[in-house]
Enzyme design. Structure first.
Site, PDB file in Angstrom:
ATOM      1  N   ASP A  12       9.715   3.037   1.428  1.00 36.90           N
ATOM      2  CA  ASP A  12       8.521   3.808   1.784  1.00 36.90           C
ATOM      3  C   ASP A  12       8.353   3.721   3.299  1.00 36.90           C
ATOM      4  OD1 ASP A  12       6.000   4.771   2.375  1.00 36.90           O
ATOM      5  OD2 ASP A  12       5.005   3.787   0.690  1.00 36.90           O
TER       6      ASP A  12
ATOM      7  N   PHE B  69       0.864  -1.185   0.000  1.00 38.84           N
ATOM      8  CA  PHE B  69       0.000   0.000   0.000  1.00 38.84           C
ATOM      9  C   PHE B  69       0.895   1.228   0.000  1.00 38.84           C
ATOM     10  CE2 PHE B  69      -2.449   3.518   1.579  1.00 38.84           C
ATOM     11  CZ  PHE B  69      -3.628   3.389   0.857  1.00 38.84           C
TER      12      PHE B  69
ATOM     13  N   LYS C 143       3.216  11.538   6.663  1.00 38.51           N
ATOM     14  CA  LYS C 143       2.434  11.365   7.891  1.00 38.51           C
ATOM     15  C   LYS C 143       3.034  12.073   9.094  1.00 38.51           C
ATOM     16  CE  LYS C 143       0.004   7.196   6.410  1.00 38.51           C
ATOM     17  NZ  LYS C 143      -1.227   7.894   6.012  1.00 38.51           N
TER      18      LYS C 143
END
Length: 400
Positions: free
Chosen positions: A226, A141, A255
């Site tokens: 990531d 994801f 984030k």
């Protein structure tokens, strides 16, 4: 109707149904606790998918944001501003890299990493134009743009969005032999989550990440990590890659970099890699804006103390010890994760992940489900041990 019902009904009537939130309407939050429109308090055990690593309403971050709000919030990259150089220099140094390309959301940063890897492949590695390929892992994801869902194996994320972007080879997560078999002279990068979050907090086999690092170095391929969810303290280290002493060629961050205050993301790499970009070829109006830089600089200052990484490591050990005691008793099948991050597989007979999340909500604990009967636990790194234990006790009660 109650205030909660009214708010949800209005949202359902006037917003696209691209999410299925739990039926709680938050109106305020502080630390690890959120309060809804009815005045009920809930323990946040999700932390905005790690965007809220430092908790809700963190005073240092709010003060940094407020001070910058009074000065200037946006210039666009048409002009310089006085927070940009410090942000790029400090983030590069913090990551042990040389250059930074700031964006806003995680998906934008992943798109930037993909474009950078391709451009590096053409301009530095010498791959024929249009032939660059990137290896990714199944069950990944990385975001929801058209290009990113083109290499997703999740039917919900991918269905009905074609035609899809070519140039990606998908191999099983943790399978080095499959990765090596997929690699050709046209491969420019391997893009991986050091821990797969949406898949259920999947930790790769020991030795996998170092082997990927060696393989990519040997084949002149970029290793892109990531660390949007796993990075910046969540796993008990600054980066999840550090657990196996791996340094990638490129970090993708987001984030927690914005402290849960503003969206901030970035690609961080060497001058050789990020130096392939020239004026006008890639950009973002809000990327690296003054407000984002001010908040992110405070985030970096907080992380430099090591306090949050240490809290995540110590409380994470406690979290996994307590969750481990639940395995094998007829309620929990497995627990995975690192630091203050766990994927908990509930015995399917007890309910879906959504149903377990709803029962926890009724006991004033907020988590989020993922595939099947799995729930994810990722509280703010600032949570107290007492609050963490209380939340875990509510999970025990739900599973009895």
């Amino acid at each position: 109707m109650s205030r909660t019902q009214e708010a949800i009904a209005s949202a359902e009537a006037h917003s696209a149904h691209n999410y299925h939130p739990l039926p709680v309407v938050v109106s305020s939050a502080e630390g690890a606790w959120m309060t809804d429109v009815e005045g009920r308090r809930y323990l946040d055990m999700l932390a905005g998918y790690s965007a809220l690593n430092f908790g809700h309403g963190n005073r240092r971050l709010l003060d940094a944001a407020k001070a910058q709000l009074e000065r200037v919030t946006l210039t666009s990259r048409a002009f310089h501003h006085d927070r940009f150089a410090d942000f790029c220099e400090q983030l590069a140094e913090f990551c042990g890299m040389e250059m930074v390309l700031p964006m806003n959301t995680g998906a934008e940063a992943v798109e930037t990493a993909v474009k950078t890897a391709r451009k590096w492949g053409y301009r530095v590695k010498g791959v024929p134009d249009g032939a660059a390929r990137i290896i990714v892992a199944s069950d990944n994801f990385h975001g929801r743009t058209t290009t990113i869902v083109s290499f997703s194996t999740d039917p919900e994320a991918r269905a009905d969005y074609g035609p899809y972007t070519p140039g990606f080879d998908i191999v099983p997560y943790g399978d080095l032999a499959a990765m090596e078999a997929a690699m050709t002279e046209h491969t420019v990068a391997v893009l991986l989550e050091p821990i797969q979050g949406e898949a259920g907090v999947l930790v790769p086999p020991a030795g996998y990440l170092p082997a990927v690092r060696e393989l990519t170095r040997r084949r002149n391929v970029l290793f892109v990590a990531d660390e949007i969810q796993s990075g910046l303290g969540r796993t008990g280290r600054t980066f999840a890659c550090e657990h196996e002493d791996v340094v990638p060629d490129m970090y993708v961050l987001g984030k927690a970099l914005g402290g849960g205050v503003v969206p901030v993301s970035a690609v961080v790499s060497s001058a050789e890699v990020l130096g392939v970009h020239r004026p006008g070829e890639h950009g973002s109006t809000f990327g690296g804006n003054p407000l984002a830089c001010a908040v992110a600089l405070e985030v970096l200052a907080m992380l430099r103390t090591g306090e949050y990484q240490q809290r995540a490591a110590e409380l994470g050990d406690h979290l996994h010890q307590e969750l481990g005691l639940m395995v094998g008793g007829g309620a929990v099948e497995a627990v995975r994760g690192r630091g203050l991050w766990a994927g908990v597989d509930i015995v399917p007979d007890l309910g879906t992940g959504r149903e377990i999340s709803e029962r926890l909500m009724d006991r004033r604990v907020l988590v989020k489900d993922t595939h099947g009967s799995t729930i994810r636990i990722a509280p703010p790194l600032t949570i107290s041990k007492e609050d963490l234990d209380w939340g875990l006790e509510q999970l025990r009660q739900v599973l009895r």
